[in-house]
Design an enzyme around this catalytic site. Structure first.
Site, PDB file in Angstrom:
ATOM      1  N   HIS A 139       0.817  -1.215   0.000  1.00  0.00           N
ATOM      2  CA  HIS A 139       0.000   0.000   0.000  1.00  0.00           C
ATOM      3  C   HIS A 139       0.857   1.274   0.000  1.00  0.00           C
ATOM      4  O   HIS A 139       0.416   2.314  -0.494  1.00  0.00           O
ATOM      5  CB  HIS A 139      -0.931   0.008   1.210  1.00  0.00           C
ATOM      6  CG  HIS A 139      -1.928  -1.112   1.180  1.00  0.00           C
ATOM      7  ND1 HIS A 139      -2.738  -1.423   2.231  1.00  0.00           N
ATOM      8  CD2 HIS A 139      -2.243  -2.003   0.200  1.00  0.00           C
ATOM      9  CE1 HIS A 139      -3.507  -2.460   1.920  1.00  0.00           C
ATOM     10  NE2 HIS A 139      -3.220  -2.832   0.705  1.00  0.00           N
ATOM     11  N   LEU A 384      -3.048  -9.814   5.641  1.00  0.00           N
ATOM     12  CA  LEU A 384      -2.976  -9.457   4.218  1.00  0.00           C
ATOM     13  C   LEU A 384      -1.766  -8.565   3.932  1.00  0.00           C
ATOM     14  O   LEU A 384      -1.562  -8.108   2.813  1.00  0.00           O
ATOM     15  CB  LEU A 384      -4.260  -8.747   3.775  1.00  0.00           C
ATOM     16  CG  LEU A 384      -5.577  -9.514   4.007  1.00  0.00           C
ATOM     17  CD1 LEU A 384      -6.766  -8.710   3.507  1.00  0.00           C
ATOM     18  CD2 LEU A 384      -5.558 -10.873   3.327  1.00  0.00           C
ATOM     19  N   PHE A 385      -0.954  -8.309   4.923  1.00  0.00           N
ATOM     20  CA  PHE A 385       0.373  -7.706   4.771  1.00  0.00           C
ATOM     21  C   PHE A 385       0.376  -6.355   4.054  1.00  0.00           C
ATOM     22  O   PHE A 385       1.324  -6.060   3.285  1.00  0.00           O
ATOM     23  CB  PHE A 385       1.320  -8.679   4.047  1.00  0.00           C
ATOM     24  CG  PHE A 385       1.225 -10.084   4.546  1.00  0.00           C
ATOM     25  CD1 PHE A 385       1.321 -10.367   5.895  1.00  0.00           C
ATOM     26  CD2 PHE A 385       0.993 -11.130   3.667  1.00  0.00           C
ATOM     27  CE1 PHE A 385       1.214 -11.672   6.361  1.00  0.00           C
ATOM     28  CE2 PHE A 385       0.873 -12.438   4.126  1.00  0.00           C
ATOM     29  CZ  PHE A 385       0.980 -12.701   5.476  1.00  0.00           C
ATOM     30  N   CYS A 386      -0.622  -5.534   4.262  1.00  0.00           N
ATOM     31  CA  CYS A 386      -0.675  -4.217   3.599  1.00  0.00           C
ATOM     32  C   CYS A 386      -0.507  -4.343   2.084  1.00  0.00           C
ATOM     33  O   CYS A 386       0.084  -3.455   1.444  1.00  0.00           O
ATOM     34  CB  CYS A 386       0.389  -3.256   4.149  1.00  0.00           C
ATOM     35  SG  CYS A 386       0.110  -2.838   5.860  1.00  0.00           S
ATOM     36  N   ALA A 387      -0.985  -5.434   1.542  1.00  0.00           N
ATOM     37  CA  ALA A 387      -0.986  -5.623   0.083  1.00  0.00           C
ATOM     38  C   ALA A 387      -2.288  -6.354  -0.240  1.00  0.00           C
ATOM     39  O   ALA A 387      -2.281  -7.465  -0.768  1.00  0.00           O
ATOM     40  CB  ALA A 387       0.244  -6.420  -0.348  1.00  0.00           C
TER      41      ALA A 387
END
Ligand code: PLP
Length: 465
Positions: A139, A384-387
């Site tokens: 992100h 979701l790992f900032c993706a």
């Protein structure tokens, strides 16, 4: 689970290429006893290198203001700050003055982080600039371009397709306006390496510029602005073993010089006067200082430079070879478990850094990560790992809202709710990765030994059990 004690584990030889802080920290297990914490979440924040800590400690008594004082320590601190700029420029293979046929050299601007660096660049885009990003980006690389027209490209299934997708998109754009491509060097989800040089060539062939998000690449591989022929590179100190709040945007000076200062204040201004009509007139600096208003983070920058020197001296070839071994330990150790599926865009054998995400059939990621922590003392990340677009795509559809962890989870064949990510680097001893493989095997085979429940959205051991 809280860290209960810090003790010296003298009986445990720790073999890792470079010593880091925290290597002797023990954490309690929910099942009883304590174990040395296995930090396997380097992709989020890596532990400080011992060398970085030592360099910071040696400088700390001499700390002083930067660019602001006449005293001896202020001058020493200013010199240290500018030395760090030169060290980082060298580490990143910046083009010297007049290099690259551009008439001026690259600039190193100190920021707080990769997010900050990319937001700085976003604030410096020329009018009418188009931005091209893949939907697979973190992100921090996907979202800062709020004042530009953004084209979000489909996730490619191979490096070659990435280049072709970009070329097609650029061929369709207005040919004369400014354009920027933002691309990651190594995915924070799959660890896969992206074809940066080829993407840079494609961007330039179509009159666009390119910024490399090197947050995950720089801790694992050499990054050279010159050799990759990118226009800018952004990175974070806390992922590069220097967690003292510094980051970098390095690259071409022209857009940055022409832009309004990112922050307005002291340090960015060369001359400020009050006009007769009561308004204020400002002459801004046009070097890196233009975007470094406020008192600089000299400790953070000194730490970052120290990490750059330590990694360079250790040699990326050596570090990458060792990391390959650790990746193989994980992949080979779990290869016979059909329940474990690694996430990948380019295929299981694609070159990658020490970052691996996976889903486990029958488990929510947060439940699995909580059990790794509570029962084995292993720290990983889940979610979701900032993706979000990337991970949703790799999970095969949008993950549903989180349910109660530890409750009957997903069953084999059902969609997972979130993934688990394991990541490592120069301070990781073999034992941490071996323990991780053993833990995954045991959890898949036998299930968790404890009950878990969701508190404030996180899965935690159930204290009432
Ligand atoms: N880019 C990538 C690929 C990342 O993995 C991250 C952080 O995880 C970032 C950018 C943002 O870094 P920071 O949070 O240090 O700004």
């Amino acid at each position: 689970m809280s860290v209960s004690t810090v003790s010296t584990a003298a009986d445990r030889p720790v073999r890792a290429p470079l010593p880091v802080l925290g290597r002797d920290v023990t954490v309690p297990l929910v099942t009883g006893g304590e174990v040395v914490h296995a930090a396997l979440d380097y992709a989020a924040s890596a532990p400080a290198l011992q060398r970085v800590w030592d360099d910071v400690a040696a400088y700390a008594p001499h700390y002083g203001s930067v660019h602001r004082g006449a005293g001896h320590l202020s001058r020493l601190s200013t010199d240290l700050f500018e030395d760090a700029r030169r060290t980082v420029a060298e580490f990143l293979g910046c083009r010297l003055e007049g290099g690259g046929g551009r008439g001026e050299g690259d600039q190193v601007v100190f920021t707080r982080s990769t997010t900050d660096s990319l937001n700085l660049l976003a604030a410096a885009l020329p009018d009418g600039c188009e931005v091209f990003v893949f939907e697979t980006e973190h992100h921090a690389a996907l979202l800062p371009w709020r004042n530009a027209r953004v084209t979000c490209l489909d996730a490619p299934s191979s490096p070659r397709q990435a280049v072709e997708t970009l070329e097609r998109a650029l061929a369709d754009r207005h040919p004369h306006g400014p354009a920027l491509v933002c691309v990651t060097g190594a995915s924070n989800v799959t660890g896969e390496l992206w074809p940066v040089r080829e993407l840079a060539a494609a961007a330039h062939a179509h009159g666009a510029r390119i910024v490399l998000d090197a947050a995950q690449l720089a801790p694992h591989r050499p990054v050279s602005v010159r050799e990759l022929d990118v226009d800018w590179v952004a990175l974070s100190g806390h992922k590069l073993y220097a967690p003292f709040g510094s980051g970098v945007l390095a690259g071409r000076a022209d857009w940055l010089r022409e832009a309004e200062p990112y922050l307005a204040g002291g340090g960015a201004s060369r001359r400020v006067t009050r006009r007769e009509d009561g308004t204020v007139d400002v002459e801004w600096h046009d070097g890196a200082a233009r975007h470094e208003a406020g008192s600089p983070n000299v400790i953070g920058v000194h730490a970052l430079a120290s990490a750059c020197r330590a990694l360079t001296e250790a040699g990326f070839d050596t570090l990458a070879a060792r990391e390959e071994q650790l990746i193989r330990t994980v992949r080979d150790g779990l290869a016979d478990l059909p329940e474990v599926r690694f996430l990948s865009l380019f295929g299981d054998d694609a070159p990658r850094v020490g970052v691996l995400s996976f889903v486990v059939a029958g488990w929510d990621g947060s439940h699995f990560a909580a059990a790794l922590s509570a029962e084995y003392g292993i720290g990983v990340r889940d979610g979701l790992f900032c993706a979000h677009p990337l991970v949703r795509g790799l999970l095969g559809g949008g993950p549903r809202d989180r349910g109660e962890c530890g409750a009957p989870g997903t069953v084999p064949g059902e969609k997972a709710l979130g993934a688990v990510r394991v990541s490592f680097g120069v301070g990781t001893p073999d034992e941490h990765v071996e323990r991780f493989v053993r833990a995954v095997r045991e959890l898949v085979r036998d299930g968790a030994r404890w009950s878990y429940r969701t508190v404030d959205g996180r899965c935690v051991p159930d204290a009432s059990r």
